[in-house]
Design a protein around this motif. Structure first.
Motif, PDB file in Angstrom:
ATOM      1  N   THR A 104      34.762   8.859  21.710  1.00  0.00           N
ATOM      2  CA  THR A 104      35.068   8.897  20.275  1.00  0.00           C
ATOM      3  C   THR A 104      34.945   7.503  19.667  1.00  0.00           C
ATOM      4  O   THR A 104      34.361   7.325  18.587  1.00  0.00           O
ATOM      5  CB  THR A 104      36.487   9.463  20.065  1.00  0.00           C
ATOM      6  OG1 THR A 104      36.561  10.731  20.697  1.00  0.00           O
ATOM      7  CG2 THR A 104      36.805   9.606  18.582  1.00  0.00           C
ATOM      8  N   ARG A 107      31.294   6.498  19.307  1.00  0.00           N
ATOM      9  CA  ARG A 107      30.629   7.201  18.197  1.00  0.00           C
ATOM     10  C   ARG A 107      31.052   6.610  16.858  1.00  0.00           C
ATOM     11  O   ARG A 107      30.244   6.417  15.946  1.00  0.00           O
ATOM     12  CB  ARG A 107      30.932   8.703  18.264  1.00  0.00           C
ATOM     13  CG  ARG A 107      30.227   9.510  17.185  1.00  0.00           C
ATOM     14  CD  ARG A 107      30.279  11.008  17.473  1.00  0.00           C
ATOM     15  NE  ARG A 107      31.619  11.460  17.826  1.00  0.00           N
ATOM     16  CZ  ARG A 107      32.587  11.715  16.948  1.00  0.00           C
ATOM     17  NH1 ARG A 107      32.366  11.581  15.664  1.00  0.00           N
ATOM     18  NH2 ARG A 107      33.775  12.113  17.362  1.00  0.00           N
ATOM     19  N   GLN A 108      32.360   6.271  16.766  1.00  0.00           N
ATOM     20  CA  GLN A 108      32.832   5.712  15.494  1.00  0.00           C
ATOM     21  C   GLN A 108      32.314   4.285  15.280  1.00  0.00           C
ATOM     22  O   GLN A 108      32.155   3.842  14.149  1.00  0.00           O
ATOM     23  CB  GLN A 108      34.361   5.768  15.436  1.00  0.00           C
ATOM     24  CG  GLN A 108      34.854   7.215  15.316  1.00  0.00           C
ATOM     25  CD  GLN A 108      36.359   7.359  15.266  1.00  0.00           C
ATOM     26  OE1 GLN A 108      37.091   6.384  15.385  1.00  0.00           O
ATOM     27  NE2 GLN A 108      36.828   8.587  15.096  1.00  0.00           N
ATOM     28  N   GLY A 111      27.835   5.297  16.034  1.00  0.00           N
ATOM     29  CA  GLY A 111      27.204   6.614  15.918  1.00  0.00           C
ATOM     30  C   GLY A 111      26.621   7.125  17.224  1.00  0.00           C
ATOM     31  O   GLY A 111      26.085   8.234  17.263  1.00  0.00           O
ATOM     32  N   GLU A 113      26.298   9.027  20.512  1.00  0.00           N
ATOM     33  CA  GLU A 113      26.978  10.208  21.049  1.00  0.00           C
ATOM     34  C   GLU A 113      27.121  10.079  22.567  1.00  0.00           C
ATOM     35  O   GLU A 113      26.307   9.410  23.217  1.00  0.00           O
ATOM     36  CB  GLU A 113      26.166  11.482  20.759  1.00  0.00           C
ATOM     37  CG  GLU A 113      26.130  11.884  19.303  1.00  0.00           C
ATOM     38  CD  GLU A 113      27.428  12.562  18.836  1.00  0.00           C
ATOM     39  OE1 GLU A 113      28.366  12.675  19.644  1.00  0.00           O
ATOM     40  OE2 GLU A 113      27.467  12.971  17.671  1.00  0.00           O
ATOM     41  N   THR A 114      28.125  10.750  23.114  1.00  0.00           N
ATOM     42  CA  THR A 114      28.265  10.806  24.575  1.00  0.00           C
ATOM     43  C   THR A 114      28.045  12.240  25.040  1.00  0.00           C
ATOM     44  O   THR A 114      28.619  13.169  24.476  1.00  0.00           O
ATOM     45  CB  THR A 114      29.650  10.318  25.021  1.00  0.00           C
ATOM     46  OG1 THR A 114      29.804   8.949  24.631  1.00  0.00           O
ATOM     47  CG2 THR A 114      29.822  10.432  26.533  1.00  0.00           C
TER      48      THR A 114
END
Ligand code: PNS
Length: 159
Positions: A104, A107-108, A111, A113-114
């Protein structure tokens, strides 16, 4: 062109890592194995050894490259590498609880993604820490690690 980063310290790389990275190479056009080095930590295998082991192991997979990541921010590294995805293997719910806040946060931050890949059941007990302990006590870890790891263990398998 999809590019994913598989990050880790890989001290040492083991067959659970290899399986997840190989599967990632089937999902993405390019996979960058990012070998991290936290300069305040002591490693059993130095950065050059960890890079060499990974390069030898994945030499037959042209989609996989192996690069040093240093101790910087993973999200920034992914941006520099133009990679939109981080791939992590999961062995358990505990792994997921550990990984979720980082996924999270990453991503924040940028951007990125995992994507989690559930590990193959026969590898779920493997961890670099456990393998180093077994090897240091004289146990044979050959069935759990790539040949490059065995080649770099001290005589008699001592770590
Ligand atoms: O194999 P490891 O030691 O579990 O790998 C950990 C790694 C490299 C994935 C982790 O230490 C990491 O993400 N390092 C980068 C530092 C960073 O970005 N920290 C903030 C995470 S939200």
């Amino acid at each position: 062109m999809s590019r994913a980063v598989c990050p880790g310290s890989f001290d040492p790389l083991h067959n659970g890592h290899v399986e997840v990275i190989t599967r990632a190479a089937g999902l993405f056009d390019e996979v960058v194995v990012a070998v991290s080095t936290n300069y305040s930590k002591t490693y059993r295998f130095n950065t050059d050894e960890r890079l060499a082991i990974a390069r030898e192991t994945f030499a037959s997979l042209p989609a996989v490259s192996v690069v040093p990541m240093g101790d910087g921010l993973l999200a920034e590294f992914c941006r520099e590498q133009n990679a939109g995805v981080i791939v992590k293997g999961l062995r358990s719910g505990r792994d997921f609880e550990y990984e979720l806040p980082m996924a999270t946060m990453n991503r924040q931050l940028t951007g990125v993604e995992t994507v989690f890949i559930p590990g193959e059941s026969r590898y779920l007990h493997l961890s670099s820490t456990l393998l180093k302990e077994v090897a240091s006590l004289g146990g044979d870890i050959a069935q759990f690690v790539p040949q490059g790891v065995m080649d770099r263990l001290g005589a008699g398998g001592d770590t």
